[in-house]
Design a protein around this motif. Structure first.
Motif, PDB file in Angstrom:
ATOM      1  N   VAL A  74       0.839  -1.212   0.000  1.00 57.34           N
ATOM      2  CA  VAL A  74       0.000   0.000   0.000  1.00 57.34           C
ATOM      3  C   VAL A  74       0.875   1.263   0.000  1.00 57.34           C
ATOM      4  O   VAL A  74       0.466   2.324  -0.484  1.00 57.34           O
ATOM      5  N   LEU A  75       2.104   1.129   0.507  1.00 61.22           N
ATOM      6  CA  LEU A  75       3.002   2.292   0.584  1.00 61.22           C
ATOM      7  C   LEU A  75       3.620   2.643  -0.767  1.00 61.22           C
ATOM      8  O   LEU A  75       4.273   3.680  -0.891  1.00 61.22           O
ATOM      9  N   ASN A  76       3.435   1.796  -1.755  1.00 56.07           N
ATOM     10  CA  ASN A  76       4.020   2.050  -3.079  1.00 56.07           C
ATOM     11  C   ASN A  76       2.965   2.403  -4.120  1.00 56.07           C
ATOM     12  O   ASN A  76       3.237   2.396  -5.320  1.00 56.07           O
ATOM     13  N   LYS A  77       1.757   2.709  -3.649  1.00 58.47           N
ATOM     14  CA  LYS A  77       0.678   3.032  -4.593  1.00 58.47           C
ATOM     15  C   LYS A  77       0.436   4.533  -4.638  1.00 58.47           C
ATOM     16  O   LYS A  77       0.689   5.251  -3.683  1.00 58.47           O
ATOM     17  N   LYS A  78      -0.071   4.979  -5.790  1.00 57.47           N
ATOM     18  CA  LYS A  78      -0.386   6.391  -5.969  1.00 57.47           C
ATOM     19  C   LYS A  78      -1.772   6.652  -5.367  1.00 57.47           C
ATOM     20  O   LYS A  78      -2.704   5.881  -5.597  1.00 57.47           O
ATOM     21  N   CYS A  79      -1.899   7.731  -4.611  1.00 58.88           N
ATOM     22  CA  CYS A  79      -3.167   8.035  -3.939  1.00 58.88           C
ATOM     23  C   CYS A  79      -4.091   8.855  -4.831  1.00 58.88           C
ATOM     24  O   CYS A  79      -3.645   9.587  -5.706  1.00 58.88           O
ATOM     25  N   LYS A  80      -5.385   8.749  -4.534  1.00 56.34           N
ATOM     26  CA  LYS A  80      -6.401   9.478  -5.313  1.00 56.34           C
ATOM     27  C   LYS A  80      -6.739  10.810  -4.651  1.00 56.34           C
ATOM     28  O   LYS A  80      -6.716  10.935  -3.427  1.00 56.34           O
ATOM     29  N   GLU A  81      -7.106  11.784  -5.482  1.00 60.38           N
ATOM     30  CA  GLU A  81      -7.518  13.082  -4.951  1.00 60.38           C
ATOM     31  C   GLU A  81      -8.819  12.953  -4.165  1.00 60.38           C
ATOM     32  O   GLU A  81      -9.660  12.118  -4.459  1.00 60.38           O
ATOM     33  N   GLY A  86       3.494   7.161  -3.631  1.00 56.01           N
ATOM     34  CA  GLY A  86       4.006   5.809  -3.443  1.00 56.01           C
ATOM     35  C   GLY A  86       5.502   5.713  -3.213  1.00 56.01           C
ATOM     36  O   GLY A  86       6.087   4.649  -3.425  1.00 56.01           O
ATOM     37  N   HIS A  87       6.113   6.819  -2.766  1.00 55.55           N
ATOM     38  CA  HIS A  87       7.558   6.800  -2.554  1.00 55.55           C
ATOM     39  C   HIS A  87       7.921   6.976  -1.078  1.00 55.55           C
ATOM     40  O   HIS A  87       7.271   7.721  -0.350  1.00 55.55           O
ATOM     41  N   LEU A  88       8.989   6.296  -0.682  1.00 57.72           N
ATOM     42  CA  LEU A  88       9.508   6.411   0.675  1.00 57.72           C
ATOM     43  C   LEU A  88      10.870   7.108   0.631  1.00 57.72           C
ATOM     44  O   LEU A  88      11.595   7.004  -0.363  1.00 57.72           O
TER      45      LEU A  88
END
Ligand code: ZN
Length: 161
Positions: free
Chosen positions: A13-20, A138-140
């Motif tokens: 889940v930490l590597n996914k792009k979030c939705k507006e 999605g980036h750390l």
């Protein structure tokens, strides 16, 4: 309000792009309250929604412990300068690494009433804004670390010497 489980590195889940966020539902408001509570409970200075498993463009930051900042759909407008220093992340517990960031950031976002506003930050606030916004794509920070990650416990020892 409730403390949510913080997802750790390796969780997809930490590597996914979030939705507006298009509208603030009761559920989203509850998420925001929980994000603040979870951040304070973990002694963090920032938390992004994907860190609690929700793929929405929402970030909470508080670099002083008394200045809660909510950023919905944040976008960086301007950066300048440079700072180099240790960074950490609640999703990478017990570790720190050196990251170079801008020393000044101007961000555009929406507040808890979905009204647009702009925020300027320098130093730690600028660093936190950059760090948290990267979570939304999605980036750390570990992708940007210069050299090796170090154990937080070792850093504390160094400071005390
Ligand atoms: Zn983080």
């Amino acid at each position: 309000m409730a403390i949510r489980n913080i997802r750790e590195i390796g969780d997809p889940v930490l590597n996914k792009k979030c939705k507006e966020v298009n509208e603030l539902t009761d559920r989203t408001r509850e998420l925001i309250d929980d994000m603040f509570e979870t951040m304070y409970d973990a002694d963090g200075v920032g938390l992004a929604a994907p860190q609690v498993g929700i793929l929405k463009r929402i970030v909470v930051i508080d670099v002083t412990g008394e200045d809660p900042i909510l950023l919905i759909n944040p976008v960086i407008m301007e950066t300048s300068g440079e700072q180099r220093g240790y960074e950490g992340c609640l999703s990478v517990p017990g570790k720190n690494g050196i990251v170079t960031r801008p020393n000044y950031v101007k961000v555009k976002a929406y507040n808890e009433e979905m009204k647009p506003f702009e925020l300027e930050g320098t130093e730690l606030l600028a660093r936190a804004i950059c760090h948290e916004l990267e979570h939304l794509d999605g980036h750390l920070y570990v992708e940007r670390v210069e050299g090796e990650l170090v154990n937080t416990a070792d850093l504390v020892e160094q400071d005390e010497e």
